[in-house]
Motif scaffolding. Structure first.
Motif, short mmCIF file in Angstrom:
data_model
loop_
_atom_site.label_atom_id
_atom_site.label_comp_id
_atom_site.label_asym_id
_atom_site.label_seq_id
_atom_site.Cartn_x
_atom_site.Cartn_y
_atom_site.Cartn_z
N GLY A 354 0.78 -1.23 0.00
CA GLY A 354 0.00 0.00 0.00
C GLY A 354 0.81 1.28 0.00
N GLU A 355 2.13 1.17 -0.15
CA GLU A 355 2.98 2.36 -0.02
C GLU A 355 2.69 3.39 -1.11
OE1 GLU A 355 7.65 3.61 0.63
OE2 GLU A 355 7.18 1.75 -0.45
N HIS A 356 2.60 2.98 -2.36
CA HIS A 356 2.42 3.94 -3.45
C HIS A 356 1.10 4.69 -3.30
CE1 HIS A 356 1.44 5.43 -7.50
NE2 HIS A 356 2.75 5.58 -7.61
N GLU A 357 0.04 3.98 -2.97
CA GLU A 357 -1.25 4.63 -2.83
C GLU A 357 -1.23 5.66 -1.70
OE1 GLU A 357 -5.90 3.70 -1.57
OE2 GLU A 357 -4.49 2.05 -1.81
N MET A 358 -0.63 5.30 -0.56
CA MET A 358 -0.63 6.22 0.58
C MET A 358 0.26 7.41 0.31
SD MET A 358 -2.85 5.07 2.53
CE MET A 358 -2.59 6.42 3.66
N ARG A 359 1.39 7.21 -0.37
CA ARG A 359 2.26 8.35 -0.68
C ARG A 359 1.60 9.27 -1.71
NH1 ARG A 359 8.54 7.44 -1.25
NH2 ARG A 359 8.41 9.67 -0.73
N THR A 360 0.80 8.68 -2.60
CA THR A 360 0.06 9.51 -3.56
C THR A 360 -0.98 10.35 -2.83
OG1 THR A 360 0.37 7.85 -5.30
CG2 THR A 360 -1.39 9.46 -5.61
N ARG A 361 -1.69 9.74 -1.88
CA ARG A 361 -2.68 10.50 -1.10
C ARG A 361 -2.00 11.59 -0.28
NH1 ARG A 361 -6.75 6.05 1.43
NH2 ARG A 361 -7.71 7.95 2.27
N HIS A 362 -0.84 11.27 0.27
CA HIS A 362 -0.07 12.27 1.02
C HIS A 362 0.37 13.41 0.09
CE1 HIS A 362 3.78 13.86 2.70
NE2 HIS A 362 3.09 13.86 3.82
#
Length: 774
Positions: A354-362
């Protein structure tokens, strides 16, 4: 006293190595034990709760005639055996059919003793019940517990155990004397000396040692594990490998609990104590850097297993388990993961996919934040937004790094860096702003309006650093893009940069032309920010050309526009150059007041560039009647100005040269150099105080006076030691609300937005004081 039912003894293990630091924490725990019979030390794993508890227990053992006793619970997994484990630790044996708790309470009922319940977190509910039962049944029993979270028992006093004090973050090259004041550095050196008997803290390794302690958040266990690594590698090699700290820090003592032998195992233990939702939030929060508030956590981390209305309870749970640190910032609260805890959470997030999705949301959250700040910059909320951006600076860096290192994210990165155009300048971050823009522009070469806007901001920052040739090339590319894309709204900003560059290079006619164009284009676009920004320097160009009437007209328009919007930053720069024009017209008294008002407006921004310019102008104004004062101010301005490296604006440098020549002639070379040197030795706060006329004789002292009262200075030091407002109130025997008010006053006086900045400031004062006394 009745004959004891247990062995009168001090059943505590001997200290196998030296106990470093924690002087204030030891005193605080002793005081709490005098106020309550149940005190719990809470904190993140590895922070030193157990060691602190044992040190306190040793120190207070004479106050407990029937002994101090350690009950180690880390290895106990079955809560059914808790009472039996405590009884065995106290040497109590009983073969009757009575319940173990009845046996324990009856044996202890007449005893005056201290029991240390160490590592309660995995048996929290059972330890809480046991502690409550014993406190009620044994009137002279005291309990000192350690846990990742409070037991939650009535009458319990809790004390958060902070990481060790790390070296101040403000100094690039801290002195050896200042480093030795850091408990974290002292612990590292002590443990390093144990594995390398010849190890010493030196000028060559001091900065690397400081950086290691900062990277490890001052966590004692992490520092001790790191020091052991020096058996095989150097200090610099250790620092370079800390990005993979969980693999590196694996060599703990063989006698330690398995979870205390490696940093990873220790945090695994904390992770296992969390609920599944708390674990999920821990991992998601790892995308934030430097802290997060509740609203940001809700916006970025909710969804897919976490509802927004569950966030407060989950955050509270992580705070209670010492995973999140709660920090007060003025009237708001932020939460922070220690870097080691954050890196662990990032590993978990990466493992989950889930790292890419959360960094995109950030990233999206950061872009929305800076866009709001840009639109609100010219208005009454300017200071609040500046403080917010300061607080989120690390998060902005994290978002920009994501954009720079992730394919296809270049344009969002350009949008973020460009929206920060005024923040980069107001915060003095010219170099950082240019660095992000340069790299993003090199990474994403697609012709776009975002690229054109970014080129203008990059050129503007380059001009501020006198990099005129590079700026001109950027503007040429920008104009080509505008012609290709038809984005004429960008031309107002580019005209401003061209005109501003001309002003700095003494091309006053060129400055008039292009700054006038910037004003008119901004008016056509209804861009009031652009209008007032260009008007300031259009007026300055008129002033330098001797066209006083046009200059004053434009200065007055700037002032009226800024005052109508309750704006501070543009107004402060208007006052600076308007004051110079007033002085040129012979109204020195009003000019001085304008410069001092400009300084007051600049102080909340910590605008060192702008303050240096105002101090410089005040030197010119003092040269006629107070040549020695003028020389001191020239020295103070030079010291503040030199870090920026640019020239004075256009022909304004002529005033500097004239001021220096006249004061040198009137004072003589020796007196001038002496006064000038005193100005260079003033700290920033002392220089401002002198410029404001608040200190009539600063040249008699090289040290910087504190702007705080004695009580505020005392509280600032407690803040620097990591104490919460509640702990400060208890320590000083004042109301918590009073402590909160003092902290708020300290933040306002120093122009800070966080407790971490107060801690850094205290460290800087200690360093200066030690330096002046040596």
């Amino acid at each position: 006293m009745a004959e004891s039912n247990i062995v009168n003894d001090c059943r505590l293990p001997s200290e196998l190595n030296s106990f470093v630091g924690r002087r204030h924490e030891v005193a605080d725990v002793k005081r709490l034990l005098s106020e309550s019979r149940l005190v719990t030390l809470v904190g993140v794993g590895g922070v030193g709760k157990s060691r602190l508890a044992l040190r306190v227990a040793l120190d207070v053992r004479r106050a407990f005639p029937d002994g101090v006793w350690l009950v180690e619970l880390a290895a106990l997994e079955d809560p059914e055996l808790l009472v039996q484990t405590v009884s065995e630790a106290l040497g109590i044996q009983d073969r009757s059919v009575r319940s173990p708790i009845d046996v324990l309470t009856s044996r202890l009922r007449d005893e005056h003793l201290l029991v240390v319940l160490d590592n309660c977190e995995h048996l929290l509910d059972d330890c809480a019940v046991l502690a409550a039962t014993l406190i009620r049944a044994v009137p002279r029993l005291s309990i000192l517990a350690t846990s990742r979270q409070a037991l939650g028992v009535t009458g319990e006093l809790t004390m958060p155990v902070p990481p060790l004090v790390i070296p101040g973050l403000d100094s690039e090259c801290p002195s050896i004397a200042s480093l030795r004041q850091s408990d974290a550095v002292r612990l590292f050196v002590d443990r390093a000396h144990a594995v390398l008997p010849g190890f010493e803290l030196t000028k060559d390794n001091g900065e690397s040692v400081a950086r290691i302690c900062r990277r490890l958040d001052g966590i004692p266990l992490a520092i001790e594990l790191a020091a052991v690594s020096l058996r095989a590698i150097s200090v610099d090699q250790l620092l370079a490998r800390l990005d993979d700290r969980f693999r590196l820090l694996t060599k703990g003592a063989r006698t330690a609990m398995p979870r205390q032998r490696t940093l990873r195992a220790l945090i695994d233990w904390s992770y296992g104590l969390c609920t599944e939702q708390e674990q999920l939030l821990w991992a998601r929060l790892s995308v934030f850097s430097g802290g997060v508030d509740l609203e940001a956590a809700e916006q970025v981390c909710s969804g897919d297993g976490i509802e927004p209305d569950e966030m407060l309870d989950l955050v509270s749970g992580l705070v209670g388990k010492s995973v999140l640190a709660r920090e007060e910032h003025g009237t708001s609260v932020r939460y922070r993961l220690l870097e080691t805890i954050r890196q662990y959470g990032r590993d978990r997030l990466r493992e989950s996919g889930g790292e890419h999705e959360m960094r995109t949301r950030h990233r999206d959250w950061c872009r929305d934040l800076v866009d709001h700040a840009q639109r609100a910059w010219y208005g009454p909320e300017q200071l609040a937004w500046f403080a917010r951006l300061r607080a989120e600076h690390d998060n902005i860096r994290a978002a920009l790094d994501f954009c720079l290192t992730t394919p296809g994210e270049g344009e969002p990165g350009l949008d973020i860096a460009t929206a920060l155009r005024f923040y980069w300048i107001a915060s003095g971050s010219f170099r950082e702003g240019r660095s992000w823009l340069d790299r993003l522009l090199a990474e994403d070469r697609e012709p776009s309006a975002a690229r054109a806007r970014a080129l203008v901001v990059d050129a503007r920052l380059a001009v501020l650093q006198s990099d005129f040739t590079v700026a001109a090339a950027m503007l040429d590319e920008c104009h080509a893009l505008v012609e290709r894309l038809g984005e004429e709204s960008i031309l107002a900003r580019s005209a401003y940069v061209v005109g501003f560059s001309a002003l700095l290079q003494r091309d006053l006619d060129g400055a008039l032309s292009r700054l006038g164009e910037a004003v008119e284009r901004s008016r056509d676009e209804d861009d009031q920010t652009g209008v007032v920004n260009a008007l300031i320097y259009l007026a300055t160009a008129y002033s330098l050309l001797g066209h006083a009437e046009q200059a004053v007209t434009h200065f007055k328009e700037c002032m009226e526009m800024c005052e109508a919007r309750e704006e501070h930053w543009f107004r402060s720069y208007t006052l600076w150059v308007y004051g110079v024009e007033k002085w040129r017209q012979g109204d020195t008294a009003e000019a001085v007041e304008m410069e001092r008002l400009a300084i007051r407006l600049k102080q909340p921004f910590d605008d060192r560039l702008g303050i240096a310019l105002c101090i410089e102008a005040l030197a010119w104004m003092a040269a006629g009647d107070e040549p020695e004062r003028a020389a001191v101010l020239l020295g103070a301005a030079r010291e503040n100005w030199r870090s920026f490296g640019g020239p004075l604006f256009g022909n304004l440098s002529d005033y500097h040269d004239a001021c220096e020549a006249s004061t040198r002639e009137r004072l003589g070379g020796r007196r001038f150099e002496s006064a000038f040197r005193k100005g260079t030795e003033l700290g920033s706060a002392a220089a401002v105080a002198y410029a404001m006329g608040e200190d009539p004789s600063p040249c008699k002292q090289a040290t910087e006076p504190s702007p705080l009262t004695r009580r505020e200075a005392q509280i600032a030091r407690l803040v620097a030691e990591g104490m919460s407002n509640k702990a400060i109130a208890a320590s000083l025997v004042i109301a918590q609300r009073t402590a909160e008010g003092h902290v708020e006053h300290i933040l306002n006086k120093l122009g800070f937005t966080s407790r971490a900045q107060i801690a850094a400031w205290v460290g800087e004062q200690d360093h200066r004081n030690s330096g002046s006394s040596s």
